[in-house]
Structure formats: C-alpha cells, structure tokens
Design a protein around this motif. Structure first.
Motif, PDB file in Angstrom:
ATOM      1  N   VAL A 161      25.151  -1.097 -15.230  1.00  0.00           N
ATOM      2  CA  VAL A 161      25.943  -0.172 -14.422  1.00  0.00           C
ATOM      3  C   VAL A 161      25.777   1.206 -15.053  1.00  0.00           C
ATOM      4  O   VAL A 161      26.321   1.482 -16.120  1.00  0.00           O
ATOM      5  N   ALA A 162      24.974   2.066 -14.397  1.00  0.00           N
ATOM      6  CA  ALA A 162      24.559   3.323 -15.029  1.00  0.00           C
ATOM      7  C   ALA A 162      25.458   4.465 -14.600  1.00  0.00           C
ATOM      8  O   ALA A 162      25.224   5.128 -13.584  1.00  0.00           O
ATOM      9  N   SER A 163      26.526   4.722 -15.389  1.00  0.00           N
ATOM     10  CA  SER A 163      27.352   5.907 -15.172  1.00  0.00           C
ATOM     11  C   SER A 163      27.857   6.406 -16.506  1.00  0.00           C
ATOM     12  O   SER A 163      28.209   5.609 -17.372  1.00  0.00           O
ATOM     13  N   ARG A 164      27.893   7.723 -16.662  1.00  0.00           N
ATOM     14  CA  ARG A 164      28.414   8.355 -17.882  1.00  0.00           C
ATOM     15  C   ARG A 164      29.877   8.757 -17.729  1.00  0.00           C
ATOM     16  O   ARG A 164      30.455   9.325 -18.654  1.00  0.00           O
ATOM     17  N   ASN A 165      30.447   8.538 -16.568  1.00  0.00           N
ATOM     18  CA  ASN A 165      31.845   8.916 -16.312  1.00  0.00           C
ATOM     19  C   ASN A 165      32.723   7.674 -16.506  1.00  0.00           C
ATOM     20  O   ASN A 165      32.674   6.748 -15.688  1.00  0.00           O
ATOM     21  N   PRO A 166      33.527   7.621 -17.587  1.00  0.00           N
ATOM     22  CA  PRO A 166      34.282   6.397 -17.893  1.00  0.00           C
ATOM     23  C   PRO A 166      35.208   5.962 -16.767  1.00  0.00           C
ATOM     24  O   PRO A 166      35.380   4.766 -16.526  1.00  0.00           O
ATOM     25  N   LYS A 167      35.822   6.947 -16.064  1.00  0.00           N
ATOM     26  CA  LYS A 167      36.762   6.564 -15.002  1.00  0.00           C
ATOM     27  C   LYS A 167      36.010   6.006 -13.799  1.00  0.00           C
ATOM     28  O   LYS A 167      36.430   5.043 -13.164  1.00  0.00           O
TER      29      LYS A 167
ATOM     30  N   GLY B  59      27.109  -2.129 -19.668  1.00  0.00           N
ATOM     31  CA  GLY B  59      27.309  -0.676 -19.644  1.00  0.00           C
ATOM     32  C   GLY B  59      26.196   0.054 -20.375  1.00  0.00           C
ATOM     33  O   GLY B  59      25.426  -0.551 -21.126  1.00  0.00           O
ATOM     34  N   LEU B  60      26.133   1.376 -20.182  1.00  0.00           N
ATOM     35  CA  LEU B  60      25.087   2.167 -20.851  1.00  0.00           C
ATOM     36  C   LEU B  60      25.222   2.125 -22.373  1.00  0.00           C
ATOM     37  O   LEU B  60      24.242   2.282 -23.093  1.00  0.00           O
TER      38      LEU B  60
ATOM     39  N   CYS C 184      19.619  -2.514 -12.012  1.00  0.00           N
ATOM     40  CA  CYS C 184      20.528  -1.408 -12.335  1.00  0.00           C
ATOM     41  C   CYS C 184      21.203  -0.882 -11.074  1.00  0.00           C
ATOM     42  O   CYS C 184      20.552  -0.665 -10.049  1.00  0.00           O
ATOM     43  N   VAL C 185      22.515  -0.686 -11.164  1.00  0.00           N
ATOM     44  CA  VAL C 185      23.260  -0.098 -10.060  1.00  0.00           C
ATOM     45  C   VAL C 185      23.805   1.252 -10.505  1.00  0.00           C
ATOM     46  O   VAL C 185      24.198   1.427 -11.657  1.00  0.00           O
ATOM     47  N   ALA C 186      23.761   2.245  -9.598  1.00  0.00           N
ATOM     48  CA  ALA C 186      24.303   3.572  -9.905  1.00  0.00           C
ATOM     49  C   ALA C 186      24.945   4.142  -8.652  1.00  0.00           C
ATOM     50  O   ALA C 186      24.571   3.791  -7.525  1.00  0.00           O
ATOM     51  N   ASP C 187      25.919   5.018  -8.877  1.00  0.00           N
ATOM     52  CA  ASP C 187      26.613   5.717  -7.785  1.00  0.00           C
ATOM     53  C   ASP C 187      26.351   7.202  -7.928  1.00  0.00           C
ATOM     54  O   ASP C 187      26.329   7.729  -9.037  1.00  0.00           O
TER      55      ASP C 187
END
Ligand SMILES: O=P(O)(O)OP(=O)(O)OP(=O)(O)OC[C@H]1O[C@@H](n2cnc3c(O)ncnc32)[C@H](O)[C@@H]1O
Ligand SMILES: [Mg+2]
Length: 203
Positions: A9-15, A36-37, A72-75
């Motif tokens: 799950v590729a996101s750098r935004n914890p929320k 997680g990353l 990998c999933v990303a938003d």
C-alpha cells in the motif's frame, strides 16, 4: 493454506494510509497481507506530476510494484471546486506551495472562496486508485464525493480539507464524521471498493 499474497500500500500520508488499510480490511479479502512502505526497502519515487488523478495513482503504484516485485495499490486524490473550474484538483496536496501542508492549503482555499455565495460553493473530492501487478497488469478505479466548501473549519477527524468539506445530504463536515461514516461515503471508499475484485483475484 497457501502463503498470503503480499500487497504493498504505497502512501506517505499516515492518515490516508490508515483509511486505505481500513477499507481494504473491511472488505475482508482473505489471503492478502497488506504491507506498508516502511516494511520494504526505500526506493526512489517519481514526482506526482501527472495531469490526472489516474496518471498519478499509476505513477505511485508502478514505482512500488517495480521496486519491490509486489502487487501495489496507490491512491491519488484531491478536491475539485466548481467555482475554481475544478482546481485545486491534482494540485490539492501542494495548493499553497509545499506538498502536504494541510493548514496552509485549507486557509488559502477558504480565502479564495471568501466572496463566493453559498449556492456556488459546490465541490467534489476525487480519488483514483491504481493496482499494478508485477506482471504489468494495471487496474484503475475512481470515486467521487460531492459536497460544498464551508466558510470555516469544523471537526477534528480526518485530514486535509475534511474540516471545510460538508458532504451533500448532511450538515456536518467530513472531519465531524466517524471513520466508518467517512469510509462508507467517501471518494476513496468508493474507488477502493471497486478495486476489491481485482485484489481478490491476486490469490
Ligand atoms: O501521495 P500520498 O503519499 O499517497 O499522500 P498525499 O497526502 O501526498 O496524497 P495526494 O498526493 O494524493 O494528495 C491528496 C491531497 O488531497 C487532499 N485530500 C485527498 N483526500 C482527502 C480526504 O479524504 N480528505 C481531505 N483531504 C483529502 C489532501 O489535502 C491531500 O494532501
Ligand atoms: Mg502525494
């Protein structure tokens, strides 16, 4: 039981990451382990400079799949304001100049809309979610959540523009909704749930 399939799950935004995990967990797809990353070696990330949410979501998911060999999933998401002809749009995260400054971004948006009357304050949160497999298969989904931009902040939940976004059909801001209420209606909830069949097919 076969080993679970690992899904990055590729996101750098914890929320945002917490929302992604919650919606995927709620879909209860068995046999998928979310990663997680921070659980994979660091890799160079392409700047999110696409012209559309879909392009940016693909940029993030392709980087993750290529670097790790995992699915990998990303938003990629943002708020599109009618009175601003759809802006900030893909520039939402850096509307005030620097990436991820929620307070400054929200203040600037409120100032820009100060003279816009109530009946023209419509807006939509948009999310594009991309799933990229190591074999190159790509799936992209999209969700939209309509509402209006309020005149001041309300609520302490959520993140980003949530305190000034009042979803249609109610009078509370997105930051005043419970996590479950937000997931049920939100752009990201819609886009991610549309991706679940493709995720389930990974097993
Ligand atoms: O790219 P990643 O690392 O996933 O995390 P990010 O926070 O940078 O995410 P985006 O590049 O997709 O930018 C999305 C911006 O749009 C806003 N946004 C998106 N979804 C939102 C939501 O559910 N509630 C409030 N603001 C949201 C928020 O300000 C984000 O900074
Ligand atoms: Mg980003």
């Amino acid at each position: 039981m076969p080993d679970p399939v690992r899904l990055l799950v590729a996101s750098r935004n914890p929320k945002k990451l917490a929302e992604l995990r919650r919606v995927l967990d709620a879909a209860a797809v068995e046999g998928i382990e979310l990663v997680g990353l921070d659980e994979v070696p660091e890799y160079p990330e392409t700047p999110e400079t696409g012209a559309t949410f879909e392009e940016n979501a693909l940029i993030k998911a392709r980087d993750g799949a290529a670097a790790t060999g995992l699915a990998c999933v990303a938003d990629d998401s943002g708020i599109a304001v009618d009175a601003l002809n759809g802006m900030p749009g893909v520039l939402s995260a850096r509307w005030s100049g620097r990436h991820g400054e929620d307070e400054a971004n929200t203040s600037l948006l409120l100032a820009q809309l100060a003279d816009v009357p109530d009946e023209r304050r419509g807006a939509g949160f948009v999310s594009a979610c991309a799933l990229v497999l190591p074999n190159g298969t790509e799936t992209v989904t999209r969700g939209e959540w309509r509402g209006v931009v309020a005149r001041e902040r309300a609520g302490g939940g959520g993140f980003g523009y949530d305190p000034v976004f009042v979803p249609d059909g109610g009078d509370r801001s997105a930051a005043e909704l419970s996590p479950q209420e937000k997931d049920a209606a939100s752009h990201r909830g819609i886009a991610l749930r549309a991706l679940v069949p493709a995720i389930a097919a990974l097993r």
